[in-house]
Design an enzyme around this catalytic site. Structure first.
Site, mmCIF file in Angstrom:
data_model
loop_
_atom_site.group_PDB
_atom_site.id
_atom_site.type_symbol
_atom_site.label_atom_id
_atom_site.label_comp_id
_atom_site.label_asym_id
_atom_site.label_seq_id
_atom_site.Cartn_x
_atom_site.Cartn_y
_atom_site.Cartn_z
ATOM 1 N N HIS A 75 -9.993 -14.524 -58.601
ATOM 2 C CA HIS A 75 -10.451 -14.088 -59.880
ATOM 3 C C HIS A 75 -10.143 -15.272 -60.716
ATOM 4 O O HIS A 75 -9.247 -16.010 -60.512
ATOM 5 C CB HIS A 75 -10.000 -12.662 -60.181
ATOM 6 C CG HIS A 75 -8.544 -12.677 -60.525
ATOM 7 N ND1 HIS A 75 -7.623 -11.940 -59.593
ATOM 8 C CD2 HIS A 75 -7.679 -13.333 -61.239
ATOM 9 C CE1 HIS A 75 -6.355 -12.093 -59.830
ATOM 10 N NE2 HIS A 75 -6.402 -12.699 -60.832
HETATM 11 P P1 TYD Z 1 -5.150 -8.127 -58.795
HETATM 12 O O1 TYD Z 1 -4.633 -8.788 -60.171
HETATM 13 O O2 TYD Z 1 -6.583 -8.172 -58.463
HETATM 14 O O3 TYD Z 1 -4.141 -8.817 -57.445
HETATM 15 P P2 TYD Z 1 -4.103 -10.168 -56.829
HETATM 16 O O4 TYD Z 1 -4.375 -11.048 -57.749
HETATM 17 O O5 TYD Z 1 -2.845 -10.156 -56.445
HETATM 18 O O6 TYD Z 1 -5.264 -9.889 -55.690
HETATM 19 O O7 TYD Z 1 -4.482 -6.909 -59.048
HETATM 20 C C1 TYD Z 1 -4.546 -5.917 -57.946
HETATM 21 C C2 TYD Z 1 -4.608 -4.520 -58.396
HETATM 22 O O8 TYD Z 1 -3.425 -4.091 -59.047
HETATM 23 C C3 TYD Z 1 -5.753 -4.259 -59.440
HETATM 24 O O9 TYD Z 1 -6.329 -3.004 -59.120
HETATM 25 C C4 TYD Z 1 -5.143 -4.027 -60.712
HETATM 26 C C5 TYD Z 1 -3.534 -3.782 -60.585
HETATM 27 N N1 TYD Z 1 -2.626 -4.315 -61.319
HETATM 28 C C6 TYD Z 1 -2.156 -3.741 -62.511
HETATM 29 O O10 TYD Z 1 -2.273 -2.334 -62.547
HETATM 30 N N2 TYD Z 1 -1.161 -4.133 -63.330
HETATM 31 C C7 TYD Z 1 -0.962 -5.588 -63.209
HETATM 32 O O11 TYD Z 1 -0.196 -6.157 -63.950
HETATM 33 C C8 TYD Z 1 -1.581 -6.488 -62.226
HETATM 34 C C9 TYD Z 1 -1.414 -7.888 -62.088
HETATM 35 C C10 TYD Z 1 -2.490 -5.750 -61.147
#
Ligand code: TYD
Length: 116
Positions: A32
């Site tokens: 992302h």
């Molecule tokens: P995401 O940022 O997509 O994780 P990665 O980059 O590790 O794949 O986040 C994964 C999930 O966690 C998503 O459903 C949102 C949640 N999340 C939060 O609730 N708070 C946060 O600070 C972060 C980073 C993620």
């Protein structure tokens, strides 16, 4: 011991800290971009690879030292891969969590970059 102080060592105020751990070997994270968010990524333990893509070129950074951080500016597509066992990815972030700041589709990301 390593220390990060607000504004002194990094160019933003830290509003949120999170950390990734127990990532199964071979699994990727990320995929992302963020519109506004600045982040500092640190391999607090173990190692992993961060690939940054500005829509034109990709650069890959292997993080494996707890005293080094990678500044990830807004508008970069990121992939995190090659997690070693026991790796901990510590992230210092400039904003609290906001799903609206995410671009989760690569085509949307390229369209966002064209507008900039
Ligand atoms: P995401 O940022 O997509 O994780 P990665 O980059 O590790 O794949 O986040 C994964 C999930 O966690 C998503 O459903 C949102 C949640 N999340 C939060 O609730 N708070 C946060 O600070 C972060 C980073 C993620």
């Amino acid at each position: 011991m390593s220390v990060v102080e607000n504004q002194k060592d990094i160019p933003f105020d830290i509003k949120r800290v999170y950390y990734l751990y127990d990532v199964p070997g071979g699994e990727s994270r990320g995929a992302h971009a963020h519109k506004e968010l600045y982040q500092l990524m640190i391999a607090a333990s173990g190692s992993f690879r961060v690939t940054l893509d500005d829509g034109q070129e990709k650069k890959s950074f292997y993080l494996n030292r707890p005293y080094q951080g990678l500044l990830v500016k807004p508008g970069l597509w990121r992939d995190l891969s090659d997690f070693s066992s026991g790796a901990v990815c510590l992230v210092l972030a400039s904003e609290v969590y906001d799903e609206n700041d995410y671009i989760r589709n690569y085509r949307d990301f390229l369209a966002f970059k064209k507008k900039q």
